[in-house]
Design an enzyme around this catalytic site. Sequence first.
Site, short mmCIF file in Angstrom:
data_model
loop_
_atom_site.label_atom_id
_atom_site.label_comp_id
_atom_site.label_asym_id
_atom_site.label_seq_id
_atom_site.Cartn_x
_atom_site.Cartn_y
_atom_site.Cartn_z
N CYS B 85 -108.35 7.14 -14.16
CA CYS B 85 -108.16 7.35 -15.61
C CYS B 85 -107.97 8.83 -15.93
O CYS B 85 -107.02 9.45 -15.48
CB CYS B 85 -109.31 6.71 -16.38
SG CYS B 85 -108.93 6.53 -18.14
N HIS B 193 -108.65 1.11 -14.69
CA HIS B 193 -110.04 1.16 -14.23
C HIS B 193 -110.26 0.09 -13.17
O HIS B 193 -110.50 -1.07 -13.51
CB HIS B 193 -110.99 0.92 -15.41
CG HIS B 193 -111.04 2.08 -16.35
ND1 HIS B 193 -111.94 3.11 -16.22
CD2 HIS B 193 -110.26 2.40 -17.41
CE1 HIS B 193 -111.72 4.00 -17.16
NE2 HIS B 193 -110.71 3.60 -17.90
N GLU B 195 -112.80 -0.39 -11.43
CA GLU B 195 -114.19 -0.89 -11.52
C GLU B 195 -114.34 -1.92 -12.63
O GLU B 195 -115.38 -2.57 -12.74
CB GLU B 195 -115.16 0.28 -11.72
CG GLU B 195 -115.21 0.89 -13.11
CD GLU B 195 -114.07 1.85 -13.46
OE1 GLU B 195 -113.09 1.92 -12.68
OE2 GLU B 195 -114.15 2.51 -14.52
#
Lengths: 257, 213
Positions: B85, B193, B195
């Site tokens: 990001c 992202h 995650e």
Amino acid sequence: MGLAKRIIPCLDVDQGRVVKGVQFVDIRDAGDPVEIARRYNDAGADEVTFLDITASHEGRDTMLHTVEEMASQVFIPLTVGGGVRTLEDIRNLLNAGADKVAINSAAVKDPEFVRQAAERFGSQCIVVAIDAKKVSEEGEGNRWEIFTHGGRKPTGLDAVEWAKRMTENGAGEILLTSMDRDGTKDGFDIALTRAISSAVLVPVIASGGVGTLQHLVDGVMQGQADAVLAASIFHFGEHSIAEAKEYMAAAGIEMRL
Amino acid sequence: MSETVAVLDYGMGNLHSVSKALERVAGGGKRILVSSDPEELGDADRLVFPGVGAIRDCMAVLRETGLDEAISRVADAGRPVLGVCVGMQAMLDHSEENEGVECLGMFPGRVARFGEARDATGSRLKVPHMGWNQVAQNAHPLWENIPDQSRFYFVHSYHADEVPENWVAGFCEYGVRFPAALAKDNLFAVQFHPEKSAPCGLTLLENFLHWKP
């Protein structure tokens, strides 16, 4: 091809326990937010929203643990709202693993709070939750007002103007709930959703009133919502996330299947 | 010997999700370390550089604390670095956010705001670009076991621009076609992202942990 519309199941959490329990087949603990979030993650939900309805201050720490636990096990975005009043509340939730924090009555009380929050933490994690009720008379042009305290307290604020102001102050997303429709299963207030969505340049999540899968389609196609939030149709097993996604995709909506 | 995977913490935001996701896929023999210590980070076998918030604050903190040099140490030694990001944006030359900010220059290119992009029907696209979008992959070991055009979770108002095609590992489309993943030698960077991108994101992190550039 392109950005998918999102389906977001929403859970009310009181002192770390889900209220209005979720009725999944073979769920071990229908009140455990972590297990429920994990189930929704596995079912293909695009995000999960927790609404903390804990009244007591002490209970709020429980919520932080819950968020932490969930963020360790569930790898989709998590929004937490309810009772967010200070920059410290936001910081604590983000540090615990929330991706976005929803601000509701604190924004009405002090609109600059949203600006401070966005400057400190970035617009991407600041959601402003708006509870709106139709106040125009029959035959008049549509007008909606912001209400607080679960729809009991009028504020005199025009919903469309308020949404614009909140995005000018840095809100990165609007969670829009129709208080007229919430809990009715009559579908979203489409005119309200469209009015807000076309007035702001940030994503709008439609909420309040979902009773059928067609309501989800209408929220996106007619209401121009970027995401749809629902609780009971998913919690009580009337429909699965997968069914909802397939139904929406069949209607021509871009979905993550 | 156990390998150290460091997550760079420059004090701006939540790294819980990133470290938990790495722990989930790490298995034995890898230690996940969240750190803001330049020494410790510079010694890491692999470095993850997640970023959040405004680029100006990010760059200011990196320079004040010497964390920029820690990133260079890992990168220059040929050890794997993953930017995420704002971390990816910081690895480019320059960002137009906050009236213009000089960045780390690890990849050629700049960071531009989503302008008044419109969709096929002519309505203005919402910014931030928020949600699950598809990434068209260029061959790279970090895409292993991830089908081309898989969706990842994005949330950003600025995007990479003017990156030479040979350093783009994946494109995304949102009004404009923009680089969603960059790759160069031992460096990889993603705008989305991982995650928060369910199984596809976790697979990418797992691939990063096993990557031998």
